[in-house]
Design a protein around this motif. Structure first.
Motif, PDB file in Angstrom:
ATOM      1  N   THR A 138       0.777  -1.189  -0.175  1.00 41.66           N
ATOM      2  CA  THR A 138      -0.039   0.085  -0.064  1.00 41.66           C
ATOM      3  C   THR A 138       0.633   1.251   0.040  1.00 41.66           C
ATOM      4  N   ASP A 139       2.181   1.157   0.566  1.00 39.14           N
ATOM      5  CA  ASP A 139       2.886   2.415   0.648  1.00 39.14           C
ATOM      6  C   ASP A 139       4.259   1.866   0.254  1.00 39.14           C
ATOM      7  N   SER A 140       4.761   1.648  -1.077  1.00 40.12           N
ATOM      8  CA  SER A 140       6.079   1.105  -1.436  1.00 40.12           C
ATOM      9  C   SER A 140       7.128   1.870  -0.938  1.00 40.12           C
ATOM     10  N   GLU A 141       6.970   3.367  -0.911  1.00 45.94           N
ATOM     11  CA  GLU A 141       8.090   4.125  -0.358  1.00 45.94           C
ATOM     12  C   GLU A 141       8.426   3.904   1.042  1.00 45.94           C
ATOM     13  N   THR A 142       7.410   3.867   1.879  1.00 48.95           N
ATOM     14  CA  THR A 142       7.678   3.492   3.286  1.00 48.95           C
ATOM     15  C   THR A 142       8.336   1.986   3.358  1.00 48.95           C
ATOM     16  N   ASP A 143       7.855   1.126   2.492  1.00 50.76           N
ATOM     17  CA  ASP A 143       8.275  -0.362   2.740  1.00 50.76           C
ATOM     18  C   ASP A 143       9.605  -0.272   2.225  1.00 50.76           C
ATOM     19  N   LEU A 144      10.205   0.434   1.315  1.00 51.30           N
ATOM     20  CA  LEU A 144      11.522   0.587   0.996  1.00 51.30           C
ATOM     21  C   LEU A 144      12.453   1.348   2.210  1.00 51.30           C
ATOM     22  N   ARG A 145      11.919   2.306   2.620  1.00 52.45           N
ATOM     23  CA  ARG A 145      12.443   2.816   3.913  1.00 52.45           C
ATOM     24  C   ARG A 145      12.685   1.884   5.215  1.00 52.45           C
ATOM     25  N   MET A 146      11.668   1.045   5.330  1.00 47.95           N
ATOM     26  CA  MET A 146      11.727   0.334   6.448  1.00 47.95           C
ATOM     27  C   MET A 146      13.112  -1.029   6.289  1.00 47.95           C
ATOM     28  N   LEU A 147      13.001  -1.109   4.932  1.00 49.06           N
ATOM     29  CA  LEU A 147      14.015  -2.058   4.398  1.00 49.06           C
ATOM     30  C   LEU A 147      15.551  -1.469   4.738  1.00 49.06           C
ATOM     31  N   MET A 148      15.562  -0.269   4.171  1.00 48.47           N
ATOM     32  CA  MET A 148      16.795   0.298   4.206  1.00 48.47           C
ATOM     33  C   MET A 148      17.359   0.762   5.634  1.00 48.47           C
ATOM     34  N   TYR A 149      16.331   1.513   6.448  1.00 52.65           N
ATOM     35  CA  TYR A 149      16.934   1.978   7.631  1.00 52.65           C
ATOM     36  C   TYR A 149      17.117   0.979   8.573  1.00 52.65           C
ATOM     37  N   TYR A 150      16.018  -0.309   8.640  1.00 57.25           N
ATOM     38  CA  TYR A 150      16.054  -1.009   9.839  1.00 57.25           C
ATOM     39  C   TYR A 150      16.237  -2.561   9.379  1.00 57.25           C
ATOM     40  N   GLY A 151      15.925  -2.827   8.136  1.00 52.64           N
ATOM     41  CA  GLY A 151      16.013  -4.034   7.628  1.00 52.64           C
ATOM     42  C   GLY A 151      14.510  -4.642   7.933  1.00 52.64           C
ATOM     43  N   GLY A 152      13.555  -3.861   8.085  1.00 54.88           N
ATOM     44  CA  GLY A 152      12.224  -4.263   8.423  1.00 54.88           C
ATOM     45  C   GLY A 152      11.534  -4.132   7.044  1.00 54.88           C
ATOM     46  N   LYS A 153       9.981  -4.255   7.324  1.00 56.41           N
ATOM     47  CA  LYS A 153       9.078  -4.543   6.011  1.00 56.41           C
ATOM     48  C   LYS A 153       7.625  -3.856   6.610  1.00 56.41           C
ATOM     49  N   GLU A 154       6.961  -3.472   5.422  1.00 56.60           N
ATOM     50  CA  GLU A 154       5.458  -3.245   5.670  1.00 56.60           C
ATOM     51  C   GLU A 154       4.788  -4.742   5.652  1.00 56.60           C
ATOM     52  N   ARG A 155       4.364  -5.220   6.774  1.00 60.50           N
ATOM     53  CA  ARG A 155       3.943  -6.570   6.561  1.00 60.50           C
ATOM     54  C   ARG A 155       2.015  -6.555   6.634  1.00 60.50           C
ATOM     55  N   THR A 156       1.768  -7.668   6.029  1.00 60.69           N
ATOM     56  CA  THR A 156       0.290  -7.950   5.850  1.00 60.69           C
ATOM     57  C   THR A 156      -0.346  -8.577   7.254  1.00 60.69           C
ATOM     58  N   MET A 157      -1.228  -8.617   7.330  1.00 62.77           N
ATOM     59  CA  MET A 157      -2.033  -9.022   8.636  1.00 62.77           C
ATOM     60  C   MET A 157      -1.518 -10.592   8.876  1.00 62.77           C
ATOM     61  N   GLU A 158      -1.556 -11.235   7.685  1.00 66.32           N
ATOM     62  CA  GLU A 158      -1.500 -12.580   7.829  1.00 66.32           C
ATOM     63  C   GLU A 158       0.137 -12.806   7.987  1.00 66.32           C
ATOM     64  N   GLN A 159       1.077 -12.060   7.747  1.00 59.49           N
ATOM     65  CA  GLN A 159       2.421 -12.160   8.159  1.00 59.49           C
ATOM     66  C   GLN A 159       2.818 -12.074   9.650  1.00 59.49           C
ATOM     67  N   VAL A 160       2.121 -11.086  10.022  1.00 59.37           N
ATOM     68  CA  VAL A 160       2.085 -10.673  11.576  1.00 59.37           C
ATOM     69  C   VAL A 160       1.545 -11.882  12.507  1.00 59.37           C
ATOM     70  N   ARG A 161       0.374 -12.257  11.929  1.00 56.98           N
ATOM     71  CA  ARG A 161      -0.097 -13.527  12.707  1.00 56.98           C
ATOM     72  C   ARG A 161       0.724 -14.862  12.549  1.00 56.98           C
ATOM     73  N   GLU A 162       1.328 -14.959  11.455  1.00 60.91           N
ATOM     74  CA  GLU A 162       2.319 -16.160  11.534  1.00 60.91           C
ATOM     75  C   GLU A 162       3.582 -16.076  12.510  1.00 60.91           C
ATOM     76  N   LEU A 163       4.047 -14.695  12.658  1.00 59.41           N
ATOM     77  CA  LEU A 163       5.280 -14.444  13.521  1.00 59.41           C
ATOM     78  C   LEU A 163       4.821 -14.502  14.893  1.00 59.41           C
ATOM     79  N   ALA A 164       3.439 -14.184  15.180  1.00 58.03           N
ATOM     80  CA  ALA A 164       2.909 -14.440  16.280  1.00 58.03           C
ATOM     81  C   ALA A 164       2.772 -15.715  16.985  1.00 58.03           C
TER      82      ALA A 164
END
Length: 324
Positions: free
Chosen positions: A272-298
């Motif tokens: 939904t926000d590709s710029e923010t997703d890439l900033r998360m990647l470059m700044y922290y090694g993170g990502k914009e996750r879907t609800m299902e991806q967070v559910r799986e990590l939980a």
């Protein structure tokens, strides 16, 4: 599409506070160079490029002015830090330059660009610069202020009795929840307890709220009814998110809840926000996750979804221990 000259020229102008100095009456390249301890010839060449880019004007007498685009660069907070992260003297401004490492990250997905560029993590550098940390907290708080009332009204926070806001910044969310639910008590854990302590004091909530300096990568205070994780999951890689949710799960035990309050990426695979997703990647090694991806990590740390609610464009995901 290949232009890096204009973005870097704008960043240099913002870093040197050129728009503010022009607005204050320093209009020639010589005056601006003297005021910024810069080389007059080189600065003038940068300013002339900004004229060609439509950011500045220049009259026949050599006086520079601001266009409507240039006027937008005057916006600043009370510390003089540009909210759009253009100032190369701040941690956030420097983080943008880590995008020169994007080819390395594409080839090797485990590299964190900011750390590779500067030899330390974004969070480590943020902790070393109080003004940048304060600016970061203010930016996060401004986004939260728009939603805190709906978040407070969209879940029965009072039924939890007490909550721990994990990485709650300056306390904007927790203060809003406490104001809306008079019986609720709260603790906030973040790298610096000072900003939240001031928020609670100014809101008259010090009798029901406390702030603790600490890390959510370490064990959290035990026994609260709820552990709030808001706007954190996208800032970390999968291992980091598991650690954070795992500490919440350990502290909540079988009776408490872990509540993720966030805006998730679209489930259909389009960010939904590709710029923010890439900033998360470059700044922290993170990502914009879907609800299902967070559910799986939980699920990896023994948590399952027990309810889902909406607060405008955000989701309130309640998690409970599967050992219940």
């Amino acid at each position: 599409m290949s232009d890096l000259i204009t973005p870097m020229s704008i960043r240099v102008a913002v870093t040197l506070r050129i728009p503010q100095k022009i607005a204050a009456g320093r209009l020639t390249a010589q005056a601006l160079a003297a005021d910024t301890n810069s080389d007059p010839d080189v600065l003038e060449r940068v300013l002339l490029h900004l004229v060609s880019a439509g950011v500045l004007t220049r009259d026949d007498g050599g006086w520079f002015g601001l266009t409507r685009v240039g006027d937008q660069l005057l916006v600043e907070d009370d510390k003089g830090v540009n909210p759009d992260f253009l100032d190369l003297g701040t941690v956030a401004g420097r983080a943008e330059l880590s995008f020169v490492r994007l080819p390395d990250v594409v080839r090797n997905g485990t590299i964190v660009a900011y750390s590779a560029q500067y030899g330390s993590s974004f969070w480590e550098d943020l902790g070393k610069e109080p003004s940048s940390a304060a600016h970061f907290d203010r930016v996060m708080a401004e986004g939260m202020k728009k939603r805190v009332q709906e978040i407070a009204e969209s879940y029965d926070w009072g039924a939890l009795g007490s909550v721990v806001d994990v990485g709650g910044g300056n306390g904007t969310l927790l203060a809003g929840l406490l104001r809306a639910h008079g019986s609720l008590r709260g603790t906030l854990v973040d790298r610096d307890a000072g900003p939240a302590t001031r928020t609670f004091r100014d809101a008259g909530l010090s009798d029901r709220a406390e702030a603790l300096s600490g890390s959510f990568l370490e064990p959290l205070p035990l026994g609260a009814g709820g552990y709030i994780v808001s706007r954190i999951q996208s800032d970390w890689n999968d291992a980091g998110v598991r650690t954070i949710l795992g500490h919440c799960a350990d502290a909540a035990g079988t009776r408490g809840k872990v509540i993720v309050v966030d805006e998730f990426a679209a489930e259909e695979g389009v960010r939904t926000d590709s710029e923010t997703d890439l900033r998360m990647l470059m700044y922290y090694g993170g990502k914009e996750r879907t609800m299902e991806q967070v559910r799986e990590l939980a699920a990896d740390v023994g948590l399952s979804v027990t309810s889902l609610g909406r607060a405008a464009d955000w989701t309130i995901m309640e998690l409970s221990s599967t050992a219940m």
